[in-house]
Write an enzyme that holds these catalytic residues in place. Sequence first.
Site, PDB file in Angstrom:
ATOM      1  N   ALA A  84      79.766  66.029  39.128  1.00 21.95           N
ATOM      2  CA  ALA A  84      80.090  64.798  38.417  1.00 21.95           C
ATOM      3  C   ALA A  84      79.009  63.752  38.622  1.00 21.95           C
ATOM      4  CB  ALA A  84      81.444  64.265  38.899  1.00 21.95           C
ATOM      5  N   GLY A 117      81.617  69.239  40.941  1.00 25.92           N
ATOM      6  CA  GLY A 117      82.185  69.528  39.634  1.00 25.92           C
ATOM      7  C   GLY A 117      81.464  70.646  38.915  1.00 25.92           C
ATOM      8  N   GLU A 128      83.099  73.685  40.203  1.00 28.42           N
ATOM      9  CA  GLU A 128      84.452  73.731  39.646  1.00 28.42           C
ATOM     10  C   GLU A 128      84.432  74.185  38.190  1.00 28.42           C
ATOM     11  OE1 GLU A 128      87.204  70.516  41.836  1.00 28.42           O
ATOM     12  OE2 GLU A 128      85.386  69.645  40.984  1.00 28.42           O
ATOM     13  N   GLU A 171      82.331  67.134  48.205  1.00 25.96           N
ATOM     14  CA  GLU A 171      83.081  65.891  48.004  1.00 25.96           C
ATOM     15  C   GLU A 171      83.486  65.201  49.301  1.00 25.96           C
ATOM     16  OE1 GLU A 171      83.519  68.191  44.181  1.00 25.96           O
ATOM     17  OE2 GLU A 171      83.490  68.657  46.326  1.00 25.96           O
TER      18      GLU A 171
END
Length: 704
Positions: free
Chosen positions: A61, A102, A105, A125
């Site tokens: 992200a 992300g 993910e 994270e």
Amino acid sequence: MTVHYDLYGEVALIRLDNPPMNGLSLAIRQAAVKALEQARQDPEVRAVVLMGAARVFSSGADIKEFGSPLAFQGPNLSQLIAMVERSPKPVVAALGGVAMGGGLELALGCHYRIATPDCSLALPEVKLGLVPGAGGTQRLPRALGVEPALNLVVSGDAVKAEQLAAIPGQRLFDRLAAGAETLRDEAIALARAGADAQAAGQPLPRLRDLPCSHPRADGYFHFARTLVKGKAGPLPAPVKAVDLVETATRSPFDEGMAIEFQSFRLLMESPESAALRHAFLAERAASRIADMPPGIRPRDVQSVAVVGAGTMGCGIAISLLQAGLPVTLLETKQEALDRGLASIRQHFETELRKGRLKPGQLDERLALLRGSLDYADLAQADLAIEAVFEDMGVKESVFRQLDAVMKPGAILASNTSTLDLDRIAAFTQRPQDVVGLHFFSPAHLMKLLEVVRGVQTSHEVLATAMALGKRIRKTCVVSGVCDGFIGNRMLDPYLRQAAFLLEEGCSPAEVDRAMEKFGFPMGPFRMSDMAGNDIGWYIRQRHRLERPEIRHSAVADRLCELGRFGQKTGAGWYDYVAGRRDAIPSPVVQQLIEQHRQAIGIVPRRVPEQEIVQRLLLALVNEGARILEQGIAARASDIDLVYLTGYGFPAWRGGPMHYADQLGLFEVAETMRQFAQAPNGDAVFWQPAEWLQRLVAAGGRFNG
């Protein structure tokens, strides 16, 4: 910033292109959704490959969106991944370079995954005070197994694909590619195979459909949670990560996803995560120099001279040798040179013994090192770093000799921690080639490097210093010239205020306990004992001559007059036992403090812990504001970075200027005024800096 869509026969190739690391910003998410929909609607397309441009899949992200509506604006990352997972056509993730956060993910939501062996995978994270928020804690345990997945989620560390592919029973990778050059073609072949399997009646494989369990779940998660709590300290994210992986083993997938997303949102609003994200962005910002003209290229540095073979010089040499740079170590006496060379050898031998070096690396690094007693031997070095005693006369002698022997274009750098770099540069005929490289001790371990920019330091030399810092894996922060630069200039009022607290009623241990409870690894007095109290004594003596208006407590001078210089003498603010570093409260020091109080007529009082913390921190903040006002630091986040990486400020507090922003600058200024009005208060010391007052009046923040 875009997404490329290309057809390779019946396979659509979707490439994320958001340099440098293909962050999944809102614009990229929107473009990816559009490309996926295009592939879905094209009857000629049987499968999709999702990969990144420039051989990098995705770092995850876009952290700049965190804390703003953009982070969750549709399509958010979870919605993009759900679209991939629901695709009626097989989607292959082709992983190269990095697949983190992300990005990993997103790959977990694909039906198939192929990776280069050296691709780095991580869910980092927790290092930002967060947990994965788009299925990482729910899909990864199904792909890797509970224990390997938990280790990745809780540590946040990167692991190579080839290591993860070796885990028995893993379902993370369908295959490993031969390398980056063949990744695209191998991914397209895998996509075609997936389409053929689908056509033969096989359902598309989804990680969400796999079982997730642990044979000894109760005992394992109890053990893991206890272990993680002990390491996490005040940070809530690592423990929450354990809870979420446990949820993956106990709850339906969609329920686990909802719990994970809610946990992610709550942690994003936490002060700890805000501080850690601020620190992350501060490190990125520090490398940007506003007035650096475009096209400036660093000079080529292929060999370095280090002048001074003491503790600092040896540490600097080790840092350079570890980066593969040839080093000539200069001393004035053979005995000192031999001692320095032996110290460097001993360091690398210890690294070899502990398994941190491969056998051949010891000889490789020592082969890059040579010693000398003659300045003429430095003539062809591209850079010289002076690391001698902190005295202007000594510096002058060194720089005049370096200037005389070193080749044109060579850079002369000083490791001075407090002295005027412009005066040092004036000792040479090349002030434009002089720069400060202020390492922190031990130089081979401490992350911070203050790059001090003199009035005449050229842009090219500044760019070279920053590039060198990156090469030796330091966090570089540019500082202008002033007494102490950024870090030590701010440390001076911090230590002065600590001494005033002793006068008013505190013991060294009480002050240290308060700051260590706040999160510092050491309070000011334990830190001074470790660094050497004679260093501060020398600086105070110089300040009394150069800056007589500054008020100091005499108690620290009394300590040094007794020869109590800290750990190296076995006695400082504390007593020390040979072979140990335990700080033992000293009756001698307590008596010294009490006698000093009587001599200056102060009746001691009990100082609350909160006051101790606020006085020391706001002393840092007010001096930091003056540094910004004078342009010594380019931005408040640079100051925060200096204190986070060089002075032990707790990362989850974000640095002194961020901490002040969190308190509110109106509250900061008001608290300073209260301290000024208190008995024994110092009205001059606690006068809010003009920069701070302007921000208060405008309702602003240091880190806007």
